[in-house]
Design a protein around this motif. Structure first.
Motif, mmCIF file in Angstrom:
data_model
loop_
_atom_site.group_PDB
_atom_site.id
_atom_site.type_symbol
_atom_site.label_atom_id
_atom_site.label_comp_id
_atom_site.label_asym_id
_atom_site.label_seq_id
_atom_site.Cartn_x
_atom_site.Cartn_y
_atom_site.Cartn_z
ATOM 1 N N LYS A 160 -21.909 17.101 -7.592
ATOM 2 C CA LYS A 160 -20.528 16.898 -7.202
ATOM 3 C C LYS A 160 -19.852 16.143 -8.537
ATOM 4 C CE LYS A 160 -20.535 18.093 -2.943
ATOM 5 N NZ LYS A 160 -19.707 19.297 -2.777
ATOM 6 N N SER A 196 -16.740 24.420 -5.420
ATOM 7 C CA SER A 196 -16.940 22.910 -4.653
ATOM 8 C C SER A 196 -18.366 22.631 -4.215
ATOM 9 C CB SER A 196 -15.971 23.146 -3.384
ATOM 10 O OG SER A 196 -16.335 24.083 -2.689
ATOM 11 N N ASP A 199 -19.659 21.157 -9.108
ATOM 12 C CA ASP A 199 -18.640 20.764 -9.767
ATOM 13 C C ASP A 199 -18.729 21.450 -11.353
ATOM 14 O OD1 ASP A 199 -15.873 19.006 -9.541
ATOM 15 O OD2 ASP A 199 -16.793 18.709 -11.752
#
Length: 270
Positions: A160, A196, A199
Motif C-alpha cells: 500500500k 490500487s 502502490d
C-alpha cells in the motif's frame, strides 16, 4: 510449454516449465518469467504473450511456478526470510532451474534476463539482488524493492506504499545480499499509475534501491515519451542506460502489453 522436470536441488519446492522456439539459435538469450499472485505460468504466458514474442525473436523462456502448498495464493514468497537469501529456498530453486536450461539448450550465460509481475516482480527483485552475477538485466513490473518486508503483515503494508527502509537502507540490502561487486544488472521498472494493489511509490523505491549501486544518484539523465508514455532514464558515466522507469498512466495492477492490431501480443485483461 514443456515441463522442465529435474533441475538439481529444489529447496523452494517450485515447479518449472520452459518454452524453446523451434527457431532458437545456439548461444541465444534466456528470459526468466515470474507470474503474479493467483496466476499460473501457463496463464501468465497466455495473457502476456511472451511465447509469441519468443517465436518472433528467438528467445528461450523459463517459467518458474509456485505451488499452492507453498502459498495458497500461488504467490512467490518474496517476503519470507527463508525465501529471500542466496543459497536457499525459492531463490536457489530458480537459480538451479536457470543453470539447467542454460546447459540443456546452449544459452549464452551472459544473456540471461528476468522479469516478473506483482509477487513475481518482487521475486525478480530478490533474484537480481541475491544472484546479480547471473543476470544481464531485469524488468520489475508492479513489484516491490528487495528486502522491503520480512513477513506477510509487513508485505501488505508495503504494497500500500507505507513504511519501508530508507534509501540508504534499500541500497544496503542489495549490497548485503552477496559479496558481488559488479558489473550489476540493468534495471527496468514498470508500474501502473492507477495500481490500487501495489502502490506505484514502490516503483520509485526500486529505482532508488539501485541508483547508488549503479552510481547514478539524483534526477534522471533524461526524460522522454515512448508511444505516449513517460520514460525516465539514468545513464552511468560511460553513457550506458542502467536504470529506466515507466509509469503507465491510467493502468491498474498488471503487465502493460499491446494486445490489439497485427503486431499485438497476449490477451488484454480487465
Amino acid at each position: 510449454m514443456t515441463d522442465l522436470g529435474e533441475f538439481g536441488t529444489d529447496p523452494g519446492s517450485l515447479h518449472a516449465d520452459t518454452y524453446i522456439p523451434k527457431s532458437f539459435p545456439k548461444n541465444g538469450p534466456l528470459i526468466v518469467v515470474l507470474h503474479g499472485s493467483t496466476q499460473s505460468a501457463e496463464g501468465y504466458d497466455r495473457g502476456s504473450g511472451w511465447s509469441e514474442l519468443a517465436d518472433e525473436c528467438g528467445i528461450a523462456l523459463l517459467y518458474p511456478e509456485q505451488r499452492k502448498t507453498n502459498n495458497p495464493l500461488s504467490s512467490f514468497n518474496w517476503f519470507k526470510s527463508g525465501d529471500t537469501s542466496r543459497g536457499g529456498g525459492e531463490p536457489l530453486s530458480i537459480r538451479n532451474m536457470i543453470k539447467q536450461v542454460v546447459d540443456d539448450h546452449g544459452i549464452d550465460p551472459s544473456r540471461v534476463f528476468i522479469t516478473g509481475m506483482s509477487s513475481g516482480g518482487a521475486m525478480a527483485s530478490v533474484m537480481l539482488a541475491t544472484y546479480p552475477e547471473v543476470f544481464a538485466g531485469g524488468a520489475i513490473i508492479a513489484g516491490l524493492p528487495y528486502g522491503s518486508a520480512d513477513n506477510m503483515m509487513e508485505a501488505l503494508v508495503r504494497m500500500k506504499g507505507y513504511g519501508g527502509p530508507s534509501d540508504r537502507g534499500l541500497d544496503a540490502l542489495v549490497r548485503g545480499a552477496t559479496t558481488f561487486d559488479g558489473p550489476w544488472p540493468t534495471i527496468s521498472v514498470w508500474h501502473g499509475g492507477s495500481d490500487s494493489t501495489v502502490d506505484n511509490s514502490n516503483a520509485d523505491s526500486i529505482v532508488r534501491q539501485w541508483q547508488n549501486i549503479h552510481k547514478v544518484e539524483g534526477p534522471p539523465t533524461r526524460e522522454e515519451q515512448v508511444d505516449g508514455f513517460p520514460r525516465q532514464v539514468w545513464c552511468n558515466v560511460e553513457g550506458r542506460e542502467v536504470i529506466e522507469e515507466y509509469i503507465i498512466g491510467g493502468m491498474g495492477h498488471g503487465t502493460p502489453i499491446m494486445a490489439g492490431g497485427d503486431e499485438g501480443l497476449g490477451e488484454e485483461g480487465k
